[in-house]
Design a protein around this motif. Structure first.
Motif, PDB file in Angstrom:
ATOM      1  N   ARG A   1       0.867  -0.855   0.329  1.00 18.16           N
ATOM      2  CA  ARG A   1       0.256  -0.109  -0.219  1.00 18.16           C
ATOM      3  C   ARG A   1       0.790   1.251   0.162  1.00 18.16           C
TER       4      ARG A   1
ATOM      5  N   PHE B   1       1.350   3.573  -2.839  1.00 16.97           N
ATOM      6  CA  PHE B   1       0.460   4.017  -3.433  1.00 16.97           C
ATOM      7  C   PHE B   1      -0.141   5.237  -2.854  1.00 16.97           C
TER       8      PHE B   1
ATOM      9  N   ILE C   1      -7.175   8.139  -0.724  1.00 17.47           N
ATOM     10  CA  ILE C   1      -7.349   6.370  -1.065  1.00 17.47           C
ATOM     11  C   ILE C   1      -8.217   5.737   0.702  1.00 17.47           C
TER      12      ILE C   1
ATOM     13  N   TYR D   1      -5.133   1.435  -5.918  1.00 17.01           N
ATOM     14  CA  TYR D   1      -4.483   0.301  -4.816  1.00 17.01           C
ATOM     15  C   TYR D   1      -5.167  -0.263  -5.470  1.00 17.01           C
TER      16      TYR D   1
ATOM     17  N   ASN E   1       2.236   4.306 -10.295  1.00 16.47           N
ATOM     18  CA  ASN E   1       2.570   3.293  -9.243  1.00 16.47           C
ATOM     19  C   ASN E   1       2.122   2.307  -9.267  1.00 16.47           C
TER      20      ASN E   1
END
Length: 245
Positions: A56, A59, A82, A119, A147
């Motif tokens: 994670r 991202f 996010i 993500y 990403n």
């Protein structure tokens, strides 16, 4: 001078590379995040396994990397965030609980509305046969591409810069549709592109309840085709908008 060109290329690569030594690269912090979610006892184990495989911190902005594995939403620019890991786990778990997903052993062909930083698309790629993800903000679309190129996935999601309310009929029909933005209704295009046996989940306005998670199942039997709606807990997602920016 060829050596000069090589030196410049090396300097560019060093500038773009993620800093190491933050304690995030080895995966131990990510595993602790998953362990905390597992301890709650309410999330699908297949989803948790997928989240355990996706870094994670790749991202989020470098300045926020130390918070990447906390159960919190983080800004990703352009007025967007996010989602919290627990929200991602819950929504994907609801998708996995659909009858069609149980029969297929996975999410099949997925349409994601709102790529954001990429993500959730990465986690979906661990659970689905094919992922098409739409982002209306060009800056986020480009960021998500960068990403996703940094992480190893069994199959790369297909990213589109387009109006998510229109879906993407050319890639459908979809077995699963998930939205990361909430509107007053479910766009008709999504219903048209949801395959029989498929399941859709989206934050949607509900009378007297504000915004809630809505699940729609597309059923097809002797009585014809129908959509069965169920409402879940209250949520707060960014607005679902039309057009591209």
């Amino acid at each position: 001078m060829p050596q000069r060109h090589l030196q410049l290329a090396a300097a560019d690569a060093a500038r773009l590379a993620r800093p190491s030594g933050t304690g995030l690269d080895g995966g131990a912090v990510r595993q602790r995040m998953v362990a905390r979610l597992r301890a709650e006892g309410r999330f699908d184990e297949r989803v948790l396994a997928a989240m355990a495989s996706v870094p994670r911190h790749e991202f989020v902005d470098t300045a926020l990397a130390a918070q990447a594995y906390e159960d919190t939403a983080l800004p990703i620019g352009h007025g967007q965030t996010i989602s919290k890991p627990s929200v991602v786990a819950h929504m994907l778990g609801l998708l996995m609980a659909g009858t069609g997903a149980a029969q297929r052993g996975g999410l099949g062909r997925v349409l994601e509305i709102g790529t954001g930083c990429g993500y959730q698309a990465a986690v979906l790629a661990m659970l689905a046969r094919q992922v098409t993800s739409i982002e209306r903000l060009q800056g986020l679309y480009e960021k998500a591409q960068i990403n996703l190129h940094r992480v190893a996935l069994p199959r790369a999601p297909r990213l589109l810069w387009a109006d998510g309310r229109l879906g993407h009929a050319a890639s459908g029909p979809f077995d699963s549709i998930i939205a990361a933005a909430g509107g007053d209704d479910i766009p008709p295009a999504w219903l048209e592109q949801l395959a029989p046996g498929g399941r859709l989940i989206a934050p949607t306005a509900a009378a007297g309840r504000g915004q809630v998670l809505v699940v729609l199942d597309h059923l097809s039997d002797a009585g014809g085709q129908r959509w069965v709606r169920s409402e879940h807990e209250a949520v707060l997602f960014v607005p679902l908008k039309s057009g591209v920016v």
